[in-house]
Write a protein that holds these residues in place. Sequence first.
Motif, PDB file in Angstrom:
ATOM      1  N   PHE A 105       0.864  -1.160  -0.035  1.00  0.00           N
ATOM      2  CA  PHE A 105      -0.097   0.097   0.097  1.00  0.00           C
ATOM      3  C   PHE A 105       0.836   1.237   0.112  1.00  0.00           C
ATOM      4  CE2 PHE A 105      -2.857  -3.174   1.834  1.00  0.00           C
ATOM      5  CZ  PHE A 105      -3.987  -2.803   1.029  1.00  0.00           C
ATOM      6  N   GLN A 106       2.315   1.143   0.028  1.00  0.00           N
ATOM      7  CA  GLN A 106       2.949   2.412  -0.038  1.00  0.00           C
ATOM      8  C   GLN A 106       2.863   3.234  -1.121  1.00  0.00           C
ATOM      9  OE1 GLN A 106       6.974   1.142   0.876  1.00  0.00           O
ATOM     10  NE2 GLN A 106       6.674   0.577   2.915  1.00  0.00           N
ATOM     11  N   GLY A 107       2.469   4.523  -1.146  1.00  0.00           N
ATOM     12  CA  GLY A 107       2.338   5.428  -2.146  1.00  0.00           C
ATOM     13  C   GLY A 107       0.826   5.550  -2.550  1.00  0.00           C
ATOM     14  N   LEU A 108       0.018   4.912  -1.717  1.00  0.00           N
ATOM     15  CA  LEU A 108      -1.377   5.229  -2.023  1.00  0.00           C
ATOM     16  C   LEU A 108      -1.799   6.495  -1.339  1.00  0.00           C
ATOM     17  CD1 LEU A 108      -3.285   1.859  -1.858  1.00  0.00           C
ATOM     18  CD2 LEU A 108      -3.216   3.378  -3.833  1.00  0.00           C
ATOM     19  N   CYS A 109      -2.536   7.515  -1.752  1.00  0.00           N
ATOM     20  CA  CYS A 109      -3.013   8.468  -1.195  1.00  0.00           C
ATOM     21  C   CYS A 109      -4.158   8.176  -0.489  1.00  0.00           C
ATOM     22  CB  CYS A 109      -3.489   9.585  -2.236  1.00  0.00           C
ATOM     23  SG  CYS A 109      -4.652   9.409  -3.452  1.00  0.00           S
ATOM     24  N   GLN A 110      -4.484   9.090   0.500  1.00  0.00           N
ATOM     25  CA  GLN A 110      -5.798   8.937   1.130  1.00  0.00           C
ATOM     26  C   GLN A 110      -7.145   8.830   0.373  1.00  0.00           C
ATOM     27  OE1 GLN A 110      -5.877  11.499   4.770  1.00  0.00           O
ATOM     28  NE2 GLN A 110      -7.477  10.530   5.562  1.00  0.00           N
ATOM     29  N   GLU A 111      -6.980   9.637  -0.564  1.00  0.00           N
ATOM     30  CA  GLU A 111      -8.325   9.624  -1.499  1.00  0.00           C
ATOM     31  C   GLU A 111      -8.611   8.163  -2.053  1.00  0.00           C
ATOM     32  OE1 GLU A 111     -10.318  11.609  -5.466  1.00  0.00           O
ATOM     33  OE2 GLU A 111      -8.369  12.410  -4.922  1.00  0.00           O
ATOM     34  N   PHE A 168      -7.266   5.535  -1.021  1.00  0.00           N
ATOM     35  CA  PHE A 168      -7.565   4.381   0.339  1.00  0.00           C
ATOM     36  C   PHE A 168      -9.012   4.588   0.765  1.00  0.00           C
ATOM     37  CE2 PHE A 168      -7.318   2.753   4.308  1.00  0.00           C
ATOM     38  CZ  PHE A 168      -6.573   1.410   4.166  1.00  0.00           C
ATOM     39  N   THR A 169      -9.495   5.845   0.696  1.00  0.00           N
ATOM     40  CA  THR A 169     -10.659   5.873   0.984  1.00  0.00           C
ATOM     41  C   THR A 169     -11.870   5.249   0.073  1.00  0.00           C
ATOM     42  OG1 THR A 169     -10.473   8.198   1.988  1.00  0.00           O
ATOM     43  CG2 THR A 169     -12.674   7.613   1.632  1.00  0.00           C
ATOM     44  N   SER A 170     -11.275   5.516  -1.370  1.00  0.00           N
ATOM     45  CA  SER A 170     -12.232   4.520  -2.380  1.00  0.00           C
ATOM     46  C   SER A 170     -12.087   3.227  -1.957  1.00  0.00           C
ATOM     47  CB  SER A 170     -11.580   4.957  -3.590  1.00  0.00           C
ATOM     48  OG  SER A 170     -12.479   4.607  -4.611  1.00  0.00           O
ATOM     49  N   ILE A 171     -11.080   2.570  -1.821  1.00  0.00           N
ATOM     50  CA  ILE A 171     -10.860   1.206  -1.549  1.00  0.00           C
ATOM     51  C   ILE A 171     -11.667   0.796  -0.322  1.00  0.00           C
ATOM     52  CG2 ILE A 171      -9.152  -0.830  -0.845  1.00  0.00           C
ATOM     53  CD1 ILE A 171      -7.189   0.873  -2.418  1.00  0.00           C
ATOM     54  N   LEU A 172     -11.688   1.567   0.803  1.00  0.00           N
ATOM     55  CA  LEU A 172     -12.537   1.332   1.980  1.00  0.00           C
ATOM     56  C   LEU A 172     -14.003   1.326   1.578  1.00  0.00           C
ATOM     57  CD1 LEU A 172     -10.857   3.336   4.564  1.00  0.00           C
ATOM     58  CD2 LEU A 172     -10.824   1.037   4.530  1.00  0.00           C
ATOM     59  N   GLU A 173     -14.498   1.994   0.584  1.00  0.00           N
ATOM     60  CA  GLU A 173     -15.794   1.796   0.011  1.00  0.00           C
ATOM     61  C   GLU A 173     -16.137   0.667  -0.558  1.00  0.00           C
ATOM     62  OE1 GLU A 173     -16.197   5.535  -1.865  1.00  0.00           O
ATOM     63  OE2 GLU A 173     -16.277   6.876  -0.060  1.00  0.00           O
ATOM     64  N   LYS A 174     -15.227  -0.002  -1.363  1.00  0.00           N
ATOM     65  CA  LYS A 174     -15.746  -0.807  -2.204  1.00  0.00           C
ATOM     66  C   LYS A 174     -14.956  -2.586  -1.765  1.00  0.00           C
ATOM     67  CE  LYS A 174     -15.025   2.126  -6.002  1.00  0.00           C
ATOM     68  NZ  LYS A 174     -14.011   2.828  -7.076  1.00  0.00           N
ATOM     69  N   VAL A 175     -14.322  -2.452  -1.096  1.00  0.00           N
ATOM     70  CA  VAL A 175     -13.478  -3.671  -0.405  1.00  0.00           C
ATOM     71  C   VAL A 175     -14.023  -4.101   0.770  1.00  0.00           C
ATOM     72  CG1 VAL A 175     -11.402  -4.971  -0.101  1.00  0.00           C
ATOM     73  CG2 VAL A 175     -11.314  -3.384  -2.087  1.00  0.00           C
ATOM     74  N   ARG A 176     -14.409  -5.215   0.887  1.00  0.00           N
ATOM     75  CA  ARG A 176     -15.057  -5.680   2.536  1.00  0.00           C
ATOM     76  C   ARG A 176     -13.532  -6.261   3.301  1.00  0.00           C
ATOM     77  NH1 ARG A 176     -18.921 -10.721   3.564  1.00  0.00           N
ATOM     78  NH2 ARG A 176     -18.729 -10.613   6.170  1.00  0.00           N
ATOM     79  N   PHE A 177     -13.230  -5.200   4.117  1.00  0.00           N
ATOM     80  CA  PHE A 177     -12.282  -5.585   5.138  1.00  0.00           C
ATOM     81  C   PHE A 177     -12.943  -6.304   6.337  1.00  0.00           C
ATOM     82  CE2 PHE A 177     -10.252  -2.309   2.629  1.00  0.00           C
ATOM     83  CZ  PHE A 177      -9.040  -2.321   2.708  1.00  0.00           C
ATOM     84  N   GLU A 178     -12.192  -7.461   6.791  1.00  0.00           N
ATOM     85  CA  GLU A 178     -12.513  -8.000   7.926  1.00  0.00           C
ATOM     86  C   GLU A 178     -11.302  -7.825   9.061  1.00  0.00           C
ATOM     87  OE1 GLU A 178     -13.492 -12.346   7.069  1.00  0.00           O
ATOM     88  OE2 GLU A 178     -14.882 -11.886   5.547  1.00  0.00           O
ATOM     89  N   PHE A 179     -11.909  -7.420  10.163  1.00  0.00           N
ATOM     90  CA  PHE A 179     -11.041  -7.064  11.346  1.00  0.00           C
ATOM     91  C   PHE A 179     -11.120  -8.087  12.426  1.00  0.00           C
ATOM     92  CE2 PHE A 179     -11.854  -3.064   9.471  1.00  0.00           C
ATOM     93  CZ  PHE A 179     -10.501  -2.220   9.507  1.00  0.00           C
ATOM     94  N   ASN A 180     -10.079  -8.574  12.795  1.00  0.00           N
ATOM     95  CA  ASN A 180     -10.008  -9.838  13.619  1.00  0.00           C
ATOM     96  C   ASN A 180      -9.080  -9.652  14.722  1.00  0.00           C
ATOM     97  OD1 ASN A 180     -12.198 -12.131  12.623  1.00  0.00           O
ATOM     98  ND2 ASN A 180     -10.875 -11.560  10.973  1.00  0.00           N
ATOM     99  N   LYS A 181      -9.337 -10.189  15.869  1.00  0.00           N
ATOM    100  CA  LYS A 181      -8.326 -10.143  16.900  1.00  0.00           C
ATOM    101  C   LYS A 181      -7.992 -11.566  17.276  1.00  0.00           C
ATOM    102  CE  LYS A 181      -9.393  -5.690  19.104  1.00  0.00           C
ATOM    103  NZ  LYS A 181      -8.155  -4.993  18.941  1.00  0.00           N
ATOM    104  N   TYR A 182      -6.953 -12.129  17.716  1.00  0.00           N
ATOM    105  CA  TYR A 182      -6.563 -13.507  18.133  1.00  0.00           C
ATOM    106  C   TYR A 182      -5.712 -13.388  19.238  1.00  0.00           C
ATOM    107  CZ  TYR A 182      -7.757 -14.537  13.045  1.00  0.00           C
ATOM    108  OH  TYR A 182      -8.364 -14.719  11.944  1.00  0.00           O
ATOM    109  N   PRO A 183      -6.000 -14.306  20.258  1.00  0.00           N
ATOM    110  CA  PRO A 183      -5.293 -14.321  21.437  1.00  0.00           C
ATOM    111  C   PRO A 183      -3.800 -15.178  21.122  1.00  0.00           C
ATOM    112  CG  PRO A 183      -6.816 -16.126  21.522  1.00  0.00           C
ATOM    113  CD  PRO A 183      -7.289 -15.064  20.333  1.00  0.00           C
ATOM    114  N   ALA A 184      -2.869 -14.991  21.984  1.00  0.00           N
ATOM    115  CA  ALA A 184      -1.677 -15.714  21.677  1.00  0.00           C
ATOM    116  C   ALA A 184      -1.879 -17.060  21.656  1.00  0.00           C
ATOM    117  CB  ALA A 184      -0.692 -15.344  23.045  1.00  0.00           C
TER     118      ALA A 184
END
Length: 225
Positions: free
Chosen positions: A15-21, A23-39
Amino acid sequence: MEITMYDKLLQLPLFQGLCQEDFTSILEKVRFEFNKYPAGSCIAQQGKACKQLIFILQGTVYAKSIDNEHGYVLYETFDSPQVIEPYSLFGMFPQYTASYHAQTDISTVSFNKSYVLSELNKYEIFQLNYLNVISNRAQNVYRKLWDTHIGNTAEKITNFLQLRCTKPAGEKTLQIKMEDLATLIDDTRINVSKVLNKFQEEGLIQLKRKEIHIPALEKLIEQYT
């Protein structure tokens, strides 16, 4: 949350070099899944299909590679931010080459392979970053293959580790019999034993029964390549 995620993802090569605009567009179109994992949790398993890109945003993970044919196990430790095997997403064998476990509590974000093709591929910077990651890995592996059995015993052991490690730096642990290591680098057990003990005397490794612990691989490489 988005600011933190944005900052973390921009530290990753893809993702290096991507501008915020963009990246914001990517966030609107791509489904990101956030997870937390214990040790101790398993995030990805060696031999299983790689169907998504997984980013480690926080915490430490370790990779475990098992080579049953040659009888050894290799452990590597990685700090965040980190992306897990982007080179395994495509190709003839799109499978994980190692298992990845949470060494500490970790936070991840992931997205499916389909989004790489349908959305992220539209951004030239992402394309170039992805190509650079894959090309760099291929070139490094090709270069290391030439050195596999070249040099003295110390150089051959160091090259063996470099060829099999994802990154030529950081903490590594190799579980292997000394005679198996000697066979794999085309050397004698006596020579391997002498060199490994020399490495230990210099503080570069720690020897245990059937185990070689390397606190910082880059120090070994710097001295013996």
